[in-house]
Design a protein around this motif. Structure first.
Motif, mmCIF file in Angstrom:
data_model
loop_
_atom_site.group_PDB
_atom_site.id
_atom_site.type_symbol
_atom_site.label_atom_id
_atom_site.label_comp_id
_atom_site.label_asym_id
_atom_site.label_seq_id
_atom_site.Cartn_x
_atom_site.Cartn_y
_atom_site.Cartn_z
ATOM 1 N N ARG A 215 29.904 44.402 31.888
ATOM 2 C CA ARG A 215 30.448 44.496 33.259
ATOM 3 C C ARG A 215 31.516 43.343 33.286
ATOM 4 N NH1 ARG A 215 28.194 41.490 37.028
ATOM 5 N NH2 ARG A 215 28.716 43.100 38.598
ATOM 6 N N SER A 217 32.616 41.047 36.745
ATOM 7 C CA SER A 217 32.505 40.571 38.267
ATOM 8 C C SER A 217 33.552 40.805 39.178
ATOM 9 C CB SER A 217 31.825 39.273 38.284
ATOM 10 O OG SER A 217 32.638 38.338 37.930
ATOM 11 N N THR A 275 35.795 50.517 41.201
ATOM 12 C CA THR A 275 34.578 49.564 41.305
ATOM 13 C C THR A 275 33.360 50.358 41.779
ATOM 14 O OG1 THR A 275 35.560 49.208 43.570
ATOM 15 C CG2 THR A 275 36.348 47.778 41.864
ATOM 16 N N GLU A 283 31.705 47.977 36.918
ATOM 17 C CA GLU A 283 30.243 48.199 36.179
ATOM 18 C C GLU A 283 30.686 48.972 34.944
ATOM 19 O OE1 GLU A 283 27.662 46.748 36.821
ATOM 20 O OE2 GLU A 283 28.256 45.649 38.910
ATOM 21 N N GLU A 284 31.684 49.733 34.947
ATOM 22 C CA GLU A 284 31.796 50.897 33.728
ATOM 23 C C GLU A 284 33.127 50.385 33.334
ATOM 24 O OE1 GLU A 284 32.095 55.436 32.457
ATOM 25 O OE2 GLU A 284 31.372 54.694 34.565
#
Length: 512
Positions: A215, A217, A275, A283-284
């Motif tokens: 992932r 941030s 997002t 995350e993906e």
């Protein structure tokens, strides 16, 4: 008896005046030549300092800047592997990190050696920036220990490498501020290449961390976007417009290649990735990230080669410019000294010519002052003087002293001509008086002769003889006065070389 000492005194004063004039001319010449030499020296010193600064910049860039490229690349690679290891501390990642640390240490040793011990003190240009890099390197062991212990924040650990790389780029930027406008323009593209390379390396590190962690941030995504914008602005505005033709052709080949196009697709996919929440974290990860390593490796090699070529080209051009400026200084000094010598010879020639002319003018004035009294005396004595023969001949030269020379000759001619005219007038008047007196004297002599004959004729008549004797006495007085007047007039007088007949004795008058 006093003519010779007075002449010596005048000659001494003339030599003193000539020496004074010559001394002033020499002083003025010395000041002018000294000022010219000082001006040449100042200009040459400034140009020599410029070439010396260019040479020191090039030497520092060669030994310090070029030598730091392995450290620069090694620090970027170690930052990437450190981020990967912090995100996924596997043995494979640790082994790759240890291997890269050894390569980075070689770069550190090379940089310290070439920029320090191999670089003489006088060549340590922009040394404060080198010392800043040294201070950053002093914290490398501490940061590595934090990474090994997984202590602290991952962004702080990788941020150390970013700070080190920024310090090195600032060092390159300081070296690019050369004392030459053309070189400074060339260094703009080189500094832009380093900033763009650093931005691309940050993208590589962030993608590697994200892939290791699975992932990205929100903060890492913002940092990725900033790095993307940095390297894009640098390439478009600060690199491509200022690259020399060979390097620009290499850059255009890189941009037109498949690796560059793949890089752009991965960047667009990651920036536009959806997002998971309002924080902005991804995350993906998009599938395009799998193609990043295949494009970044060749692209990093190509851009590194371009950086190295541009660095070497700039350093070579720096040495060439230093040689050009040095040759210009040498030619400037040689030509200036030649000009100074020519000017000095010309001025010396002018001084000698002026001195000779002054000496000739003073000699003419002195001769005139000595001859005038003699000429006036001769004229007063009645001698004939030709003014044309007494005037000194002119030199025939046409210069600033010709008018003075002619003025002296004219004054001398007028001085001679006026007494000569007066003497001629006196001679004419004396001739007129002499001729008139001579004619009157002839008449008186004739009268006396007639009286003598009458005395002989009437010598028996005492009364008549007495009267004739009285008339004869008056005529003799008149003749003496005429003789005196003839003598004063300067006429030739009759000289008596034959004996004259004495007049008969005067008869005694009868007594009454």
């Amino acid at each position: 008896m006093t003519t010779t000492p007075r002449r010596h005194q005048r000659a001494g004063r003339a030599r003193t005046r000539l020496f004074s004039v010559r001394a002033r001319l020499v002083l003025v010449t010395t000041i002018a030549v000294t000022a010219l030499v000082a001006l040449v020296a100042v200009n040459s010193a400034r140009d020599w300092e410029q070439q010396d600064a260019l040479r020191r910049d090039s030497t520092t860039g060669e030994l310090g800047g070029e030598a730091s490229l392995p450290l620069f690349v090694g620090a970027q690679a170690e930052r990437r592997l450190t981020g990967v290891y912090l995100a996924d501390p596997t043995k494979a990642n640790r082994a790759a990190l240890e291997k890269q640390r050894a390569v980075t240490d070689e770069g550190v040793a090379s940089f310290r050696h070439l920029s320090g011990s191999e670089l003489e003190v006088v060549q340590r240009h922009k040394w404060s920036y080198v010392q800043r890099v040294y201070r950053e390197l002093d914290g490398l062991a501490r940061v590595r220990a934090q990474a090994d212990d997984r202590a602290g924040n991952s962004d702080d650990v990788t941020g150390y490498y970013t700070g080190l790389l920024v310090t090195m780029i600032e060092f390159y930027q300081a070296l690019s501020a050369m004392d030459d406008a053309q070189l400074t323009a060339e260094t703009r593209a080189l500094v832009g290449l380093f900033w763009a390379s650093e931005g691309l390396s940050q993208q590589d590190m962030l993608i590697a961390q994200a892939r290791a962690r699975g992932r990205m941030s929100a903060g890492e995504r913002v940092a990725f976007a900033e790095a993307y914008g940095t390297q894009r602005v640098m390439y478009e505005r600060w690199i491509a417009p200022y690259l020399p033709a060979p390097d620009k052709a290499a850059y255009e080949r890189i941009v037109a290649g498949d690796a560059w196009k793949t890089k752009e697709k991965v960047e667009e996919a990651l920036i536009s990735a959806p997002t998971a929440d309002a924080s902005g974290a991804v995350e993906e990860l998009p599938r395009e990230l799998e193609r990043w390593d295949g494009s970044y490796g060749p692209l990093a090699q190509q851009l590194g080669a371009l950086n190295l070529a541009r660095t070497q080209g700039l350093l070579a051009h720096g040495y060439e410019r230093a040689d050009e400026v040095r040759d210009q200084v040498v030619w400037q000094i040689a030509l200036s000294l030649t000009a100074v010598l020519l000017i000095a010879f010309l001025i010396i020639g002018v001084i000698r010519s002026v001195t000779r002319r002054l000496r000739a003018m003073q000699s003419l004035a002195e001769d005139t002052a000595e001859r005038l009294p003699e000429l006036v005396g001769r004229l007063q004595q009645g001698h004939h003087v030709e003014a044309a023969g007494e005037i000194p001949r002119l030199s025939g030269r046409r210069d600033e002293f010709t008018g003075v020379e002619r003025g002296l000759a004219t004054a001398l001619a007028m001085t001679i001509e006026m007494p000569a005219r007066q003497a001629a007038d006196r001679r004419g008047f004396a001739g007129f008086v002499g001729a008139t007196t001579a004619r009157a004297l002839n008449l008186v002599n004739g009268q006396l002769d007639t009286l003598g004959r009458l005395q002989l004729k009437y010598q028996q008549d005492t009364a008549v003889v007495g009267d004739l004797i009285d008339v004869d006495h008056r005529g003799s007085q008149a003749r003496r006065h005429l003789d005196n007047l003839l003598s004063l007039a300067g006429a030739d007088q009759q000289t008596y070389t034959e004996p004259n007949r004495m007049p008969p004795p005067r008869p005694t008058p009868p007594r009454v």
